[in-house]
Design a protein around this motif. Structure first.
Motif, PDB file in Angstrom:
ATOM      1  N   UNK A 164      -9.821 -67.534 -12.372  1.00 20.99           N
ATOM      2  CA  UNK A 164     -11.221 -67.798 -12.703  1.00 20.99           C
ATOM      3  C   UNK A 164     -12.164 -67.572 -11.529  1.00 20.99           C
ATOM      4  N   UNK A 165     -13.397 -68.009 -11.737  1.00 19.16           N
ATOM      5  CA  UNK A 165     -14.465 -67.697 -10.782  1.00 19.16           C
ATOM      6  C   UNK A 165     -14.387 -68.522  -9.509  1.00 19.16           C
ATOM      7  N   UNK A 166     -13.530 -69.552  -9.487  1.00 22.01           N
ATOM      8  CA  UNK A 166     -13.423 -70.369  -8.280  1.00 22.01           C
ATOM      9  C   UNK A 166     -13.019 -69.567  -7.069  1.00 22.01           C
ATOM     10  N   UNK A 167     -12.291 -68.467  -7.273  1.00 24.78           N
ATOM     11  CA  UNK A 167     -11.854 -67.644  -6.149  1.00 24.78           C
ATOM     12  C   UNK A 167     -13.002 -66.895  -5.490  1.00 24.78           C
ATOM     13  N   UNK A 168     -14.168 -66.831  -6.162  1.00 24.57           N
ATOM     14  CA  UNK A 168     -15.312 -66.133  -5.559  1.00 24.57           C
ATOM     15  C   UNK A 168     -15.760 -66.821  -4.273  1.00 24.57           C
ATOM     16  N   UNK A 169     -15.521 -68.117  -4.192  1.00 27.81           N
ATOM     17  CA  UNK A 169     -15.936 -68.882  -3.009  1.00 27.81           C
ATOM     18  C   UNK A 169     -14.856 -68.925  -1.944  1.00 27.81           C
ATOM     19  N   UNK A 170     -13.757 -68.192  -2.140  1.00 21.01           N
ATOM     20  CA  UNK A 170     -12.673 -68.136  -1.162  1.00 21.01           C
ATOM     21  C   UNK A 170     -12.485 -66.686  -0.711  1.00 21.01           C
ATOM     22  N   UNK A 171     -11.930 -66.522   0.462  1.00 18.97           N
ATOM     23  CA  UNK A 171     -11.595 -65.184   0.939  1.00 18.97           C
ATOM     24  C   UNK A 171     -10.142 -64.897   0.548  1.00 18.97           C
ATOM     25  N   UNK A 172      -9.968 -64.006  -0.400  1.00 25.39           N
ATOM     26  CA  UNK A 172      -8.625 -63.682  -0.880  1.00 25.39           C
ATOM     27  C   UNK A 172      -8.203 -62.341  -0.281  1.00 25.39           C
ATOM     28  N   UNK A 173      -7.128 -62.364   0.475  1.00 21.60           N
ATOM     29  CA  UNK A 173      -6.631 -61.153   1.112  1.00 21.60           C
ATOM     30  C   UNK A 173      -5.265 -60.808   0.530  1.00 21.60           C
ATOM     31  N   UNK A 174      -5.099 -59.548   0.185  1.00 26.59           N
ATOM     32  CA  UNK A 174      -3.875 -59.087  -0.457  1.00 26.59           C
ATOM     33  C   UNK A 174      -3.219 -58.033   0.412  1.00 26.59           C
ATOM     34  N   UNK A 219      -0.549 -66.768 -10.689  1.00 26.38           N
ATOM     35  CA  UNK A 219      -1.772 -67.477 -11.081  1.00 26.38           C
ATOM     36  C   UNK A 219      -1.649 -68.966 -10.767  1.00 26.38           C
ATOM     37  N   UNK A 220      -0.486 -69.533 -11.010  1.00 26.31           N
ATOM     38  CA  UNK A 220      -0.284 -70.953 -10.704  1.00 26.31           C
ATOM     39  C   UNK A 220      -0.325 -71.205  -9.204  1.00 26.31           C
ATOM     40  N   UNK A 221       0.295 -70.323  -8.416  1.00 25.72           N
ATOM     41  CA  UNK A 221       0.271 -70.505  -6.965  1.00 25.72           C
ATOM     42  C   UNK A 221      -1.143 -70.309  -6.401  1.00 25.72           C
ATOM     43  N   UNK A 222      -1.895 -69.354  -6.956  1.00 24.00           N
ATOM     44  CA  UNK A 222      -3.281 -69.166  -6.529  1.00 24.00           C
ATOM     45  C   UNK A 222      -4.146 -70.359  -6.913  1.00 24.00           C
ATOM     46  N   UNK A 223      -3.918 -70.882  -8.116  1.00 22.86           N
ATOM     47  CA  UNK A 223      -4.661 -72.050  -8.560  1.00 22.86           C
ATOM     48  C   UNK A 223      -4.360 -73.239  -7.664  1.00 22.86           C
ATOM     49  N   UNK A 224      -3.105 -73.378  -7.258  1.00 23.99           N
ATOM     50  CA  UNK A 224      -2.729 -74.469  -6.361  1.00 23.99           C
ATOM     51  C   UNK A 224      -3.397 -74.296  -4.993  1.00 23.99           C
ATOM     52  N   UNK A 225      -3.415 -73.038  -4.485  1.00 29.04           N
ATOM     53  CA  UNK A 225      -4.074 -72.783  -3.198  1.00 29.04           C
ATOM     54  C   UNK A 225      -5.568 -73.070  -3.292  1.00 29.04           C
ATOM     55  N   UNK A 226      -6.176 -72.700  -4.410  1.00 30.85           N
ATOM     56  CA  UNK A 226      -7.601 -72.963  -4.625  1.00 30.85           C
ATOM     57  C   UNK A 226      -7.880 -74.460  -4.590  1.00 30.85           C
ATOM     58  N   UNK A 227      -6.997 -75.236  -5.179  1.00 32.97           N
ATOM     59  CA  UNK A 227      -7.173 -76.680  -5.257  1.00 32.97           C
ATOM     60  C   UNK A 227      -7.134 -77.321  -3.874  1.00 32.97           C
ATOM     61  N   UNK A 228      -6.401 -76.703  -2.934  1.00 34.28           N
ATOM     62  CA  UNK A 228      -6.200 -77.315  -1.621  1.00 34.28           C
ATOM     63  C   UNK A 228      -7.058 -76.690  -0.527  1.00 34.28           C
ATOM     64  N   UNK A 229      -7.946 -75.759  -0.867  1.00 33.00           N
ATOM     65  CA  UNK A 229      -8.822 -75.158   0.142  1.00 33.00           C
ATOM     66  C   UNK A 229     -10.275 -75.390  -0.238  1.00 33.00           C
ATOM     67  N   UNK A 230     -11.105 -75.464   0.763  1.00 32.90           N
ATOM     68  CA  UNK A 230     -12.531 -75.647   0.534  1.00 32.90           C
ATOM     69  C   UNK A 230     -13.251 -74.316   0.409  1.00 32.90           C
ATOM     70  N   UNK A 231     -14.544 -74.375   0.153  1.00 31.55           N
ATOM     71  CA  UNK A 231     -15.366 -73.167   0.061  1.00 31.55           C
ATOM     72  C   UNK A 231     -15.286 -72.382   1.360  1.00 31.55           C
ATOM     73  N   UNK A 232     -15.073 -71.072   1.240  1.00 27.64           N
ATOM     74  CA  UNK A 232     -14.942 -70.228   2.414  1.00 27.64           C
ATOM     75  C   UNK A 232     -13.538 -70.154   2.969  1.00 27.64           C
ATOM     76  N   UNK A 233     -12.608 -70.915   2.391  1.00 30.18           N
ATOM     77  CA  UNK A 233     -11.230 -70.894   2.865  1.00 30.18           C
ATOM     78  C   UNK A 233     -10.556 -69.555   2.607  1.00 30.18           C
ATOM     79  N   UNK A 234      -9.447 -69.325   3.283  1.00 30.05           N
ATOM     80  CA  UNK A 234      -8.736 -68.047   3.196  1.00 30.05           C
ATOM     81  C   UNK A 234      -7.430 -68.245   2.437  1.00 30.05           C
ATOM     82  N   UNK A 235      -7.211 -67.379   1.453  1.00 30.14           N
ATOM     83  CA  UNK A 235      -5.948 -67.345   0.712  1.00 30.14           C
ATOM     84  C   UNK A 235      -5.357 -65.950   0.897  1.00 30.14           C
ATOM     85  N   UNK A 236      -4.136 -65.911   1.381  1.00 33.02           N
ATOM     86  CA  UNK A 236      -3.493 -64.630   1.696  1.00 33.02           C
ATOM     87  C   UNK A 236      -2.267 -64.440   0.813  1.00 33.02           C
TER      88      UNK A 236
END
Length: 388
Positions: free
Chosen positions: A244-254, A275-292
């Protein structure tokens, strides 16, 4: 089921099958409180054993009439006589009784006290059998109760998920229409966006619950395909859209390693795991956080990792993190979660023949990593033939 009094009575009943009534009388004197029943022949044995199943039966080989060796196999087939012990007594003809199913042999010249001792031993074995049968029956009833409860839970989960999926999807569609409407003020649009994300989260919860139950019941059939680098990139992109759109506020690097040798996986299930692992990462990071997200090779296996720089997971929460209805107590967002997402990930990865684990440190984020085994050699050969 016989009453406790009946069971006690049967546990102390001994049949003496013989034309000589004095044998039963001598045994009664030696045994004391045990109930001795005189049975003159095989025909009477068939009738009496049906009326009151004995604990022990003494079969005297010299009993006239229908040979006892012929009726003993029939008696041993009766369920109510499963715990009965059969003692062949005599000097001649014991071999036929032993072949027919007698539990023990003893001479008819044995002293009464020695015969009584043998009968007491068989009574004890019969009592042990009844005790084991009682325990087994109790366990069987508990299993049947548990299976019934499991079926009820499965039906309830199935009903809830299928009844909820359509209205939730309809709400999500309406929220998307409202969110894209230019007439909606910006502050209201943000509220609609949050409502859309939470609705999508609710849909994920429901679907994960159903899928965990399916895998546990062995009802989820994988449709594996050969996965190469471009397919991994495509699946990752699809899983990002699912979150979903919550990832727009995170920096997602692939980062997908080029020219990966093939792994074998079900793309749709892999998409759900990511999707579940990304959702979990989203839940534990704040706005502007990095998910790799990374996909790489480690020997023959493919390693897929989802790393975040969020708050991390307390060490005491790690051992049970992949269990259903378990989740970390430390979160940034206070969003309710059943823990089914990570439970689904574990079951789905293991269904593929891989493994999953987490590494985390408070204040430095978490890394979830899972493996996919290589494609089978025969399948690789087939693929090479297709390319040649």
């Amino acid at each position: 089921m016989p009453s406790p009094d009946a069971q006690v009575a049967h546990s102390q009943v001994v049949f003496v099958v013989s034309h000589d009534r004095s044998r039963a009388a001598r045994l009664a004197t030696a045994l004391g409180q045990v109930q001795i029943v005189e049975v003159p022949d095989a025909e009477m044995l068939l009738r009496e054993a049906h009326v009151r199943p004995p604990a022990v039966v003494l079969l005297y080989a010299d009993t006239p009439g229908v040979p006892l060796a012929e009726v003993l196999p029939l008696l041993r087939q009766r369920a109510e006589l499963a715990g009965t012990r059969w003692l062949a007594v005599g000097t001649h003809g014991l071999g036929a009784l032993l072949a027919a199913g007698a539990d023990a042999l003893i001479s008819d010249t044995t002293a009464p006290d020695a015969l009584a001792l043998q009968v007491r031993t068989l009574l004890a074995r019969a009592a042990q059998h009844r005790d084991l049968e009682g325990r087994l029956g109790s366990l069987q009833r508990r299993i049947e109760t548990w299976e019934h409860e499991e079926r009820v839970r499965d039906q309830l989960v199935h009903m809830l998920v299928h009844d909820l999926k359509n209205p939730i999807a309809a709400v999500m569609g309406l929220l998307e229409v409202v969110e894209e409407d230019d007439r909606v003020p910006d502050d209201s649009r943000e509220l609609v966006k949050i409502a859309h994300d939470e609705t999508q989260h609710l849909l994920h919860l429901a679907v994960n619950m159903l899928d965990v139950r399916k895998i546990q019941a062995g009802k989820m059939n994988l449709r594996p395909e050969l996965m190469f680098s471009p397919m991994f990139e495509e699946v990752i992109e699809q899983s990002r859209g699912d979150v979903g759109t919550g990832l727009r506020d995170r920096q997602v690097r692939v980062e997908v390693a080029p020219n990966l040798s093939p792994a074998r996986a079900d793309p749709e299930i892999l998409r759900r795991v990511l999707a579940n692992l990304l959702s979990n990462a989203l839940k534990h990071t704040g706005t502007g956080g990095v998910i790799h997200i990374s996909v790489r090779k480690d020997g023959d296996e493919t390693l897929i990792s989802v790393r975040d720089d969020g708050e991390g997971i307390p060490a005491e929460d790690l051992p049970n993190l992949f269990a259903a209805f378990e989740q970390s107590r430390l979160t940034l967002h206070g969003r309710f979660d059943t823990g089914m997402g990570l439970a689904f990930c574990k079951l789905a990865v293991e269904e593929h023949g891989g493994s999953i684990w987490v590494e985390s440190e408070r204040g430095k984020g978490s890394t979830f990593t899972f493996t996919l085994p290589p494609a089978q050699d025969a399948e690789d050969d087939d693929f090479v033939e297709l390319l040649s």
